[in-house]
Design an enzyme around this catalytic site. Structure first.
Site, mmCIF file in Angstrom:
data_model
loop_
_atom_site.group_PDB
_atom_site.id
_atom_site.type_symbol
_atom_site.label_atom_id
_atom_site.label_comp_id
_atom_site.label_asym_id
_atom_site.label_seq_id
_atom_site.Cartn_x
_atom_site.Cartn_y
_atom_site.Cartn_z
ATOM 1 N N LYS A 11 -0.519 -42.255 -11.219
ATOM 2 C CA LYS A 11 -1.154 -42.033 -9.908
ATOM 3 C C LYS A 11 -0.678 -43.046 -8.863
ATOM 4 O O LYS A 11 -0.359 -42.659 -7.744
ATOM 5 C CB LYS A 11 -2.683 -42.147 -10.016
ATOM 6 C CG LYS A 11 -3.346 -41.029 -10.789
ATOM 7 C CD LYS A 11 -4.867 -41.079 -10.656
ATOM 8 C CE LYS A 11 -5.468 -42.392 -11.169
ATOM 9 N NZ LYS A 11 -5.287 -42.620 -12.630
ATOM 10 N N ARG A 86 -14.363 -40.699 -9.121
ATOM 11 C CA ARG A 86 -14.232 -40.687 -10.583
ATOM 12 C C ARG A 86 -15.503 -40.249 -11.284
ATOM 13 O O ARG A 86 -15.519 -40.171 -12.520
ATOM 14 C CB ARG A 86 -13.883 -42.090 -11.085
ATOM 15 C CG ARG A 86 -12.405 -42.384 -11.073
ATOM 16 C CD ARG A 86 -12.194 -43.792 -11.610
ATOM 17 N NE ARG A 86 -10.895 -43.929 -12.190
ATOM 18 C CZ ARG A 86 -9.973 -44.804 -11.774
ATOM 19 N NH1 ARG A 86 -10.214 -45.626 -10.788
ATOM 20 N NH2 ARG A 86 -8.813 -44.869 -12.376
ATOM 21 N N ARG A 125 3.374 -51.227 -19.933
ATOM 22 C CA ARG A 125 3.033 -51.952 -18.710
ATOM 23 C C ARG A 125 2.340 -53.282 -19.058
ATOM 24 O O ARG A 125 2.574 -54.300 -18.419
ATOM 25 C CB ARG A 125 2.113 -51.100 -17.829
ATOM 26 C CG ARG A 125 1.808 -51.747 -16.494
ATOM 27 C CD ARG A 125 1.055 -50.825 -15.564
ATOM 28 N NE ARG A 125 -0.348 -50.722 -15.916
ATOM 29 C CZ ARG A 125 -1.208 -49.877 -15.347
ATOM 30 N NH1 ARG A 125 -0.792 -49.036 -14.423
ATOM 31 N NH2 ARG A 125 -2.469 -49.846 -15.713
ATOM 32 N N ARG A 131 -1.556 -56.755 -16.985
ATOM 33 C CA ARG A 131 -2.841 -56.552 -16.316
ATOM 34 C C ARG A 131 -3.951 -56.794 -17.323
ATOM 35 O O ARG A 131 -3.846 -56.348 -18.460
ATOM 36 C CB ARG A 131 -2.906 -55.101 -15.792
ATOM 37 C CG ARG A 131 -3.325 -55.005 -14.350
ATOM 38 C CD ARG A 131 -3.237 -53.591 -13.876
ATOM 39 N NE ARG A 131 -4.347 -52.781 -14.364
ATOM 40 C CZ ARG A 131 -4.557 -51.524 -13.971
ATOM 41 N NH1 ARG A 131 -3.732 -50.949 -13.133
ATOM 42 N NH2 ARG A 131 -5.580 -50.855 -14.431
ATOM 43 N N ARG A 142 -10.903 -47.064 -21.511
ATOM 44 C CA ARG A 142 -10.662 -46.442 -20.198
ATOM 45 C C ARG A 142 -10.378 -44.952 -20.345
ATOM 46 O O ARG A 142 -10.823 -44.141 -19.536
ATOM 47 C CB ARG A 142 -9.495 -47.139 -19.482
ATOM 48 C CG ARG A 142 -9.953 -48.404 -18.761
ATOM 49 C CD ARG A 142 -8.834 -49.406 -18.562
ATOM 50 N NE ARG A 142 -7.723 -48.876 -17.802
ATOM 51 C CZ ARG A 142 -6.482 -49.342 -17.901
ATOM 52 N NH1 ARG A 142 -6.196 -50.331 -18.717
ATOM 53 N NH2 ARG A 142 -5.531 -48.818 -17.170
HETATM 54 P P1 ADP Z 1 -6.589 -46.988 -14.192
HETATM 55 O O1 ADP Z 1 -6.377 -45.686 -13.468
HETATM 56 O O2 ADP Z 1 -5.338 -47.491 -14.824
HETATM 57 O O3 ADP Z 1 -7.766 -46.975 -15.106
HETATM 58 P P2 ADP Z 1 -7.222 -48.346 -11.669
HETATM 59 O O4 ADP Z 1 -6.251 -49.352 -11.188
HETATM 60 O O5 ADP Z 1 -7.316 -47.086 -10.890
HETATM 61 O O6 ADP Z 1 -6.901 -48.124 -13.180
HETATM 62 O O7 ADP Z 1 -8.688 -48.990 -11.746
HETATM 63 C C1 ADP Z 1 -8.923 -50.175 -12.474
HETATM 64 C C2 ADP Z 1 -10.419 -50.387 -12.700
HETATM 65 O O8 ADP Z 1 -11.105 -50.447 -11.442
HETATM 66 C C3 ADP Z 1 -11.118 -49.256 -13.450
HETATM 67 O O9 ADP Z 1 -10.997 -49.368 -14.846
HETATM 68 C C4 ADP Z 1 -12.584 -49.458 -12.964
HETATM 69 O O10 ADP Z 1 -13.226 -50.517 -13.614
HETATM 70 C C5 ADP Z 1 -12.397 -49.841 -11.519
HETATM 71 N N1 ADP Z 1 -12.426 -48.632 -10.660
HETATM 72 C C6 ADP Z 1 -11.393 -48.125 -9.939
HETATM 73 N N2 ADP Z 1 -11.776 -47.013 -9.277
HETATM 74 C C7 ADP Z 1 -13.094 -46.807 -9.580
HETATM 75 C C8 ADP Z 1 -14.054 -45.833 -9.232
HETATM 76 N N3 ADP Z 1 -13.772 -44.812 -8.420
HETATM 77 N N4 ADP Z 1 -15.301 -45.958 -9.751
HETATM 78 C C9 ADP Z 1 -15.627 -46.966 -10.548
HETATM 79 N N5 ADP Z 1 -14.767 -47.910 -10.933
HETATM 80 C C10 ADP Z 1 -13.496 -47.858 -10.468
#
Ligand code: ADP
Length: 188
Positions: A11, A86, A125, A131, A142
């Protein structure tokens, strides 16, 4: 527009490219949270323990942050959301924000990739960039949270005729082309 897809589907990579092509800002909730954690802001302090565990940050925290971001001037002409909504609650909140601003979604793009592929990518990654939420246990969590809370949103947007599914397996350029082709009929 909104980009949906499991962690590791690509994404973030695709969001940057689509944002360039469409000349709208890409807004990544994950990036905003990570920046806040790095700067040790109040928001970062509230979010960090959830992120480190692979859990979602509570909706009220995330919703307020997105509302604030969408209110900034660069988002008035359109935007691409990466990583939001989400949860079903976030979908409802976004509906409210859009209605208040007199905006509407043009498309929800779901980038699909099977679990084995995304685990492989995330572990790679992790090895390259480290990370904190890229350890195997957290990655599995996740993916679980995604399957439970976020994957069902695709059906919801399909019912609204907004969903476009794109195969996320292949070269980065190839996936970008697939997305742009799929979007063409939806962008005025
Ligand atoms: P990934 O898609 O690899 O899980 P992101 O970089 O999009 O990671 O997000 C990292 C973290 O940030 C998520 O695991 C969550 O804890 C938090 N996060 C991001 N977007 C949201 C959201 N819309 N609602 C709740 N938590 C979020």
């Amino acid at each position: 527009m909104v980009l949906l897809g499991p962690p590791g589907a690509g994404k973030g990579t695709q969001a940057a490219r689509i944002s360039d092509r469409l000349a709208v800002p890409a807004i990544s909730t994950g990036d905003i949270f990570r920046a806040n954690v790095a700067e040790q802001t109040e928001l970062g302090r509230r979010a960090q323990r959830y992120m480190d565990a692979g859990e979602y940050v509570p909706d009220e925290v995330t919703n307020a942050m997105v509302r604030d971001r969408l209110g900034q001037s660069d988002a008035t002409g359109g935007f691409l959301l990466d990583g939001y909504p989400r949860t079903a609650d976030q979908v409802a909140e976004l509906d409210g924000m859009l209605a208040d601003a007199g905006q509407r979604l043009d498309a929800v793009v779901e980038i699909t990739a099977d679990t084995d592929e995304v685990v492989t990518r995330l572990l790679r990654r992790a090895a390259e960039q480290g990370r904190p939420d890229d350890t195997e246990v957290v990655i599995r969590r996740r993916l679980e949270v995604y399957a439970e809370q976020t994957a069902p949103l695709a059906d919801l947007y399909a019912e609204r005729d907004l969903l476009v599914q794109v195969d996320g397996i292949g070269e980065v350029d190839e996936v970008t082309d697939r997305i742009m082709t799929a979007l063409e009929p939806r962008l005025g």
